[in-house]
Design an enzyme around this catalytic site. Structure first.
Site, PDB file in Angstrom:
ATOM      1  NE  ARG A   1      -3.812   0.321   2.164  1.00 12.52           N
ATOM      2  CZ  ARG A   1      -4.599   0.804   3.128  1.00 12.52           C
ATOM      3  NH1 ARG A   1      -4.662   0.184   4.299  1.00 12.52           N
ATOM      4  NH2 ARG A   1      -5.296   1.900   2.928  1.00 12.52           N
TER       5      ARG A   1
ATOM      6  CB  CYS B   1      -2.242   3.783   9.263  1.00 12.14           C
ATOM      7  SG  CYS B   1      -3.665   4.303  10.262  1.00 12.14           S
TER       8      CYS B   1
END
Length: 275
Positions: free
Chosen positions: A176, A233
């Protein structure tokens, strides 16, 4: 910061002890509540990521904005939490317990522990479980917020442009971070200049936290710089797992970018990197 299942079992009789079950899956938002109803640590209250540990969505602020401190403090009070309480949080390895650990401390409770190994460690130890939810209590808890623990999008822009000398840590999985895979958010990639420390790397295969000396070695480069560390995050949830690991390692100035990646990309002009 960490408590074992054995130690928690011995402390269940303590009147100042309050336990929160934080099990939750993004892919199945009702799963945690269902698991709690089937079985949980005796006396534990349930904290839902989206109903309790987050607030309503807006155009900006990310997918899981922080709850209003006073609203969250009221929920702590309904569980009997006082400034001198001992609070223990647990999940089943989804990374939600450290969000609760961070939030409870953020509003002023000092003695907050994460159950090492989560609910599975409790089960593995053979301790009794319950299906009964404890009653809410009529108690007020006044939030005492630590304002220096968070940063917003403007602060992160200052890091990106070099106006603030801080280290930016991305706690998401590596694919990611690189932009090779993005299962949730509208854009892939990472904030320019961020370094990647996937939160799962702080845990062993059985869901226990790696010891202090390993966390020190893991974060030695970012800690050696002597600069503030800002962690993000996808939405400010599992970033708290890296903050927890950094705290285990002895880092002092660690802050949460509350909106995280999902907030950053909500501004079309914010730059995005791929690597």
């Amino acid at each position: 910061m960490l408590i074992t299942a054995d130690d928690l079992h011995q402390r269940l009789v303590e009147p100042e002890l309050v336990i929160f079950d934080c099990r939750f899956r993004l892919s199945d938002p009702e799963w945690g509540q269902q698991m709690y109803a089937k079985s949980h640590i005796p006396g534990a209250y349930y904290f839902d990521l989206e109903r309790d540990l987050s607030s309503a969505l807006h155009e900006h602020g990310g997918r899981h904005p922080l709850p209003d401190p006073e609203v969250f403090a009221n929920k702590l009070g309904q569980a009997g939490v006082t400034p001198t309480s001992t609070v223990v949080v647990y999940d089943s390895g989804e990374g939600m317990a450290t969000r609760a650990w961070w939030l409870v401390r953020y509003v002023g409770v000092e003695e907050v522990y994460v159950l090492d190994g989560g609910y599975q460690a409790w089960l593995n130890a053979g301790f009794a479980c319950s299906t009964q939810a404890p009653p809410k209590v009529d108690h007020d808890y006044d939030a005492r917020v630590h304002p220096g623990w968070t940063v917003d999008v403007d602060d992160v822009r200052r890091i990106v442009t070099g106006d603030w000398d801080a280290v930016l840590v991305d706690a998401r999985a590596h694919d990611r971070y690189t932009g090779e895979f993005e299962p949730i958010d509208a854009k892939a990639g990472h904030i320019p200049g961020a370094v990647n420390y996937p939160w799962q790397n702080g845990l062993t295969e059985d869901g226990r936290w790696k010891p202090e000396h390993i966390q020190i070695r893991r974060f030695s480069e970012v800690m050696s710089k002597g600069r503030p560390i800002v962690v993000y995050c996808g939405s400010g949830v599992t970033a708290c797992a890296d903050i927890f690991a950094l705290t285990l390692a002895g880092a002092k100035d660690v802050r949460l970018y509350t909106g995280s990646w999902s907030d950053w990309i909500s501004y079309p002009n914010n730059p995005v990197d791929h690597a």
